[in-house]
Design a protein around this motif. Structure first.
Motif, PDB file in Angstrom:
ATOM      1  N   MET A   1       0.855  -1.199   0.000  1.00  0.00           N
ATOM      2  CA  MET A   1       0.000   0.000   0.000  1.00  0.00           C
ATOM      3  C   MET A   1       0.890   1.248   0.000  1.00  0.00           C
ATOM      4  O   MET A   1       1.797   1.388   0.816  1.00  0.00           O
ATOM      5  N   THR A   2       0.597   2.156  -0.904  1.00  0.00           N
ATOM      6  CA  THR A   2       1.377   3.391  -1.014  1.00  0.00           C
ATOM      7  C   THR A   2       0.729   4.486  -0.194  1.00  0.00           C
ATOM      8  O   THR A   2      -0.466   4.749  -0.313  1.00  0.00           O
ATOM      9  N   VAL A   3       1.513   5.098   0.673  1.00  0.00           N
ATOM     10  CA  VAL A   3       1.011   6.199   1.496  1.00  0.00           C
ATOM     11  C   VAL A   3       1.373   7.520   0.832  1.00  0.00           C
ATOM     12  O   VAL A   3       2.538   7.774   0.537  1.00  0.00           O
ATOM     13  N   GLU A   4       0.354   8.324   0.574  1.00  0.00           N
ATOM     14  CA  GLU A   4       0.589   9.624  -0.078  1.00  0.00           C
ATOM     15  C   GLU A   4       1.198  10.599   0.925  1.00  0.00           C
ATOM     16  O   GLU A   4       0.674  10.798   2.019  1.00  0.00           O
ATOM     17  N   ARG A   5       2.331  11.148   0.548  1.00  0.00           N
ATOM     18  CA  ARG A   5       3.007  12.102   1.429  1.00  0.00           C
ATOM     19  C   ARG A   5       2.401  13.488   1.301  1.00  0.00           C
ATOM     20  O   ARG A   5       2.120  13.948   0.202  1.00  0.00           O
ATOM     21  N   LYS A   6       2.230  14.140   2.443  1.00  0.00           N
ATOM     22  CA  LYS A   6       1.780  15.518   2.420  1.00  0.00           C
ATOM     23  C   LYS A   6       2.976  16.439   2.172  1.00  0.00           C
ATOM     24  O   LYS A   6       4.083  16.137   2.603  1.00  0.00           O
ATOM     25  N   PRO A   7       2.752  17.540   1.459  1.00  0.00           N
ATOM     26  CA  PRO A   7       3.860  18.480   1.242  1.00  0.00           C
ATOM     27  C   PRO A   7       4.391  19.001   2.566  1.00  0.00           C
ATOM     28  O   PRO A   7       3.632  19.214   3.507  1.00  0.00           O
ATOM     29  N   ARG A   8       5.698  19.187   2.658  1.00  0.00           N
ATOM     30  CA  ARG A   8       6.276  19.741   3.865  1.00  0.00           C
ATOM     31  C   ARG A   8       5.759  21.156   4.083  1.00  0.00           C
ATOM     32  O   ARG A   8       5.446  21.875   3.132  1.00  0.00           O
ATOM     33  N   LYS A   9       5.701  21.573   5.353  1.00  0.00           N
ATOM     34  CA  LYS A   9       5.165  22.892   5.671  1.00  0.00           C
ATOM     35  C   LYS A   9       5.973  24.002   5.010  1.00  0.00           C
ATOM     36  O   LYS A   9       5.408  24.987   4.535  1.00  0.00           O
ATOM     37  N   ASP A  10       7.298  23.834   4.963  1.00  0.00           N
ATOM     38  CA  ASP A  10       8.102  24.889   4.341  1.00  0.00           C
ATOM     39  C   ASP A  10       7.865  24.952   2.845  1.00  0.00           C
ATOM     40  O   ASP A  10       7.883  26.033   2.244  1.00  0.00           O
ATOM     41  N   ALA A  11       7.591  23.785   2.220  1.00  0.00           N
ATOM     42  CA  ALA A  11       7.290  23.771   0.789  1.00  0.00           C
ATOM     43  C   ALA A  11       5.965  24.463   0.513  1.00  0.00           C
ATOM     44  O   ALA A  11       5.824  25.196  -0.471  1.00  0.00           O
ATOM     45  N   VAL A  12       4.994  24.236   1.394  1.00  0.00           N
ATOM     46  CA  VAL A  12       3.690  24.892   1.242  1.00  0.00           C
ATOM     47  C   VAL A  12       3.844  26.399   1.412  1.00  0.00           C
ATOM     48  O   VAL A  12       3.274  27.188   0.645  1.00  0.00           O
ATOM     49  N   ARG A  13       4.622  26.803   2.406  1.00  0.00           N
ATOM     50  CA  ARG A  13       4.843  28.243   2.623  1.00  0.00           C
ATOM     51  C   ARG A  13       5.566  28.862   1.439  1.00  0.00           C
ATOM     52  O   ARG A  13       5.226  29.962   0.990  1.00  0.00           O
ATOM     53  N   ASN A  14       6.585  28.164   0.930  1.00  0.00           N
ATOM     54  CA  ASN A  14       7.327  28.693  -0.217  1.00  0.00           C
ATOM     55  C   ASN A  14       6.426  28.849  -1.431  1.00  0.00           C
ATOM     56  O   ASN A  14       6.513  29.855  -2.154  1.00  0.00           O
ATOM     57  N   ARG A  15       5.573  27.860  -1.667  1.00  0.00           N
ATOM     58  CA  ARG A  15       4.668  27.924  -2.823  1.00  0.00           C
ATOM     59  C   ARG A  15       3.719  29.122  -2.697  1.00  0.00           C
ATOM     60  O   ARG A  15       3.496  29.854  -3.657  1.00  0.00           O
ATOM     61  N   ALA A  16       3.180  29.315  -1.498  1.00  0.00           N
ATOM     62  CA  ALA A  16       2.283  30.452  -1.279  1.00  0.00           C
ATOM     63  C   ALA A  16       3.026  31.765  -1.470  1.00  0.00           C
ATOM     64  O   ALA A  16       2.489  32.716  -2.064  1.00  0.00           O
ATOM     65  N   ALA A  17       4.262  31.830  -0.974  1.00  0.00           N
ATOM     66  CA  ALA A  17       5.059  33.058  -1.117  1.00  0.00           C
ATOM     67  C   ALA A  17       5.386  33.329  -2.577  1.00  0.00           C
ATOM     68  O   ALA A  17       5.342  34.483  -3.034  1.00  0.00           O
ATOM     69  N   VAL A  18       5.703  32.275  -3.319  1.00  0.00           N
ATOM     70  CA  VAL A  18       6.013  32.417  -4.748  1.00  0.00           C
ATOM     71  C   VAL A  18       4.797  32.919  -5.505  1.00  0.00           C
ATOM     72  O   VAL A  18       4.882  33.837  -6.331  1.00  0.00           O
ATOM     73  N   PHE A  19       3.628  32.323  -5.220  1.00  0.00           N
ATOM     74  CA  PHE A  19       2.410  32.740  -5.916  1.00  0.00           C
ATOM     75  C   PHE A  19       2.058  34.188  -5.578  1.00  0.00           C
ATOM     76  O   PHE A  19       1.665  34.959  -6.460  1.00  0.00           O
ATOM     77  N   ALA A  20       2.203  34.562  -4.303  1.00  0.00           N
ATOM     78  CA  ALA A  20       1.887  35.937  -3.907  1.00  0.00           C
ATOM     79  C   ALA A  20       2.845  36.921  -4.573  1.00  0.00           C
ATOM     80  O   ALA A  20       2.431  37.988  -5.054  1.00  0.00           O
ATOM     81  N   ALA A  21       4.127  36.562  -4.628  1.00  0.00           N
ATOM     82  CA  ALA A  21       5.111  37.433  -5.265  1.00  0.00           C
ATOM     83  C   ALA A  21       4.833  37.571  -6.754  1.00  0.00           C
ATOM     84  O   ALA A  21       4.885  38.676  -7.318  1.00  0.00           O
ATOM     85  N   ALA A  22       4.530  36.449  -7.403  1.00  0.00           N
ATOM     86  CA  ALA A  22       4.232  36.489  -8.839  1.00  0.00           C
ATOM     87  C   ALA A  22       2.972  37.298  -9.112  1.00  0.00           C
ATOM     88  O   ALA A  22       2.920  38.071 -10.081  1.00  0.00           O
ATOM     89  N   ASP A  23       1.946  37.140  -8.284  1.00  0.00           N
ATOM     90  CA  ASP A  23       0.726  37.942  -8.420  1.00  0.00           C
ATOM     91  C   ASP A  23       1.066  39.428  -8.441  1.00  0.00           C
ATOM     92  O   ASP A  23       0.615  40.178  -9.316  1.00  0.00           O
ATOM     93  N   THR A  24       1.855  39.854  -7.469  1.00  0.00           N
ATOM     94  CA  THR A  24       2.204  41.268  -7.340  1.00  0.00           C
ATOM     95  C   THR A  24       3.025  41.756  -8.532  1.00  0.00           C
ATOM     96  O   THR A  24       2.769  42.836  -9.086  1.00  0.00           O
ATOM     97  N   LEU A  25       4.006  40.956  -8.931  1.00  0.00           N
ATOM     98  CA  LEU A  25       4.860  41.357 -10.051  1.00  0.00           C
ATOM     99  C   LEU A  25       4.066  41.457 -11.351  1.00  0.00           C
ATOM    100  O   LEU A  25       4.229  42.419 -12.119  1.00  0.00           O
ATOM    101  N   PHE A  26       3.221  40.476 -11.618  1.00  0.00           N
ATOM    102  CA  PHE A  26       2.427  40.530 -12.848  1.00  0.00           C
ATOM    103  C   PHE A  26       1.419  41.681 -12.803  1.00  0.00           C
ATOM    104  O   PHE A  26       1.129  42.297 -13.827  1.00  0.00           O
ATOM    105  N   ALA A  27       0.871  41.960 -11.626  1.00  0.00           N
ATOM    106  CA  ALA A  27      -0.129  43.032 -11.501  1.00  0.00           C
ATOM    107  C   ALA A  27       0.470  44.403 -11.772  1.00  0.00           C
ATOM    108  O   ALA A  27      -0.225  45.301 -12.252  1.00  0.00           O
ATOM    109  N   HIS A  28       1.763  44.581 -11.478  1.00  0.00           N
ATOM    110  CA  HIS A  28       2.369  45.911 -11.577  1.00  0.00           C
ATOM    111  C   HIS A  28       3.388  46.050 -12.706  1.00  0.00           C
ATOM    112  O   HIS A  28       4.027  47.093 -12.832  1.00  0.00           O
ATOM    113  N   CYS A  29       3.541  45.014 -13.522  1.00  0.00           N
ATOM    114  CA  CYS A  29       4.534  45.099 -14.591  1.00  0.00           C
ATOM    115  C   CYS A  29       3.973  45.845 -15.797  1.00  0.00           C
ATOM    116  O   CYS A  29       2.764  45.974 -15.964  1.00  0.00           O
TER     117      CYS A  29
END
Length: 203
Positions: free
Chosen positions: A1-29
Motif C-alpha cells: 500500500m502506497t502512502v501519499e506524502r503531504k507536502p512539507r510545511k516549508d514547501a507549502v509556505r514557499n509555494r504560497a510566497a512564490v504565488f503571492a510574489a508572482a501575483d504582485t509582479l504581474f499586476a504591476h509590470c
C-alpha cells in the motif's frame, strides 16, 4: 500500500510566497515578459533553484499560478452552490461562467497574457482551456437548439481571450461594467439563437 506524502510545511509556505510574489509582479509590470524567474524568486525570498525544482521553468510556474487562481472559479461554476451549481439551468450557468472568466482576466490581465503567450503553448492547447471548453460545451448541449456546441463553446470563450480583454480594457478604455454587459449581450444572443431553433430544427 502506497502512502501519499503531504507536502512539507516549508514547501507549502514557499509555494504560497512564490504565488503571492508572482501575483504582485504581474499586476504591476508593464508587460508580462518583464517578469523573470529571478524577479519572482527575489520577491518571494526563495532561491531560484527552488523555483526550477518546483515548477520546471517559467511556463510551468505560470501554469501552476493560473490554475491555482482559477480554481475557486472552477469550483463555483462547476460544482459550487446555487446560482452556479449543477442544479441551476444551463442557460443561467453559461453566462455566469463566461462572466467569471472575464472578471478573472480583467483582474489578472498580465498573468493571463503571460499564460497565453508562454512559448509554444497555444492558449487552445493548455489544460485550463480544455477544461473550460469541455464544461461550456457540455452546458451548451443542455440548451435547446442544434447549433454545434463544440464550435459555439470555442466562439464564446474567444470573447474572453486575455489579449482581447487587454485590448478592449486597455487600449480602448472600455469600463469593466460595459465589457461585462457586452459579453452578457453576446452570450444571450448566442443562447437565444440556439433556443429559437428548437431541439429538432436544422442548422
Amino acid at each position: 500500500m502506497t502512502v501519499e506524502r503531504k507536502p512539507r510545511k516549508d514547501a507549502v509556505r514557499n509555494r504560497a510566497a512564490v504565488f503571492a510574489a508572482a501575483d504582485t509582479l504581474f499586476a504591476h509590470c508593464g508587460s508580462p515578459e518583464e517578469v523573470t524567474m529571478a524577479d519572482i524568486a527575489a520577491a518571494a525570498g526563495v532561491g531560484k533553484a527552488t523555483l526550477f525544482r518546483a515548477f520546471g521553468d517559467r511556463d510551468g510556474l505560470i501554469r501552476a499560478l493560473y490554475g491555482a487562481r482559477l480554481e475557486p472559479i472552477r469550483e463555483a461554476v462547476g460544482q459550487g452552490p446555487q446560482p452556479l451549481g449543477p442544479s441551476t439551468p444551463a442557460p443561467l450557468r453559461v453566462p455566469a461562467l463566461l462572466d467569471a472568466l472575464l472578471c478573472f482576466k480583467l483582474d489578472n490581465r498580465h498573468l493571463a497574457l503571460a499564460l497565453e503567450g508562454s512559448g509554444a503553448d497555444s492558449p487552445y492547447r493548455t489544460e485550463h482551456y480544455e477544461q473550460w471548453h469541455t464544461l461550456l460545451r457540455d452546458l451548451l448541449r443542455l440548451v435547446p437548439g442544434s447549433a454545434d456546441p463544440e464550435f459555439s463553446a470555442h466562439a464564446l470563450l474567444a470573447a474572453t481571450r486575455a489579449d482581447l480583454v487587454a485590448y478592449l480594457a486597455g487600449e480602448k478604455g472600455l469600463p469593466r461594467e460595459e465589457l461585462r454587459a457586452q459579453l452578457a449581450g453576446f452570450t444571450a444572443a448566442v443562447l437565444g439563437a440556439r433556443a429559437e431553433r428548437g431541439p429538432t430544427d436544422g442548422p
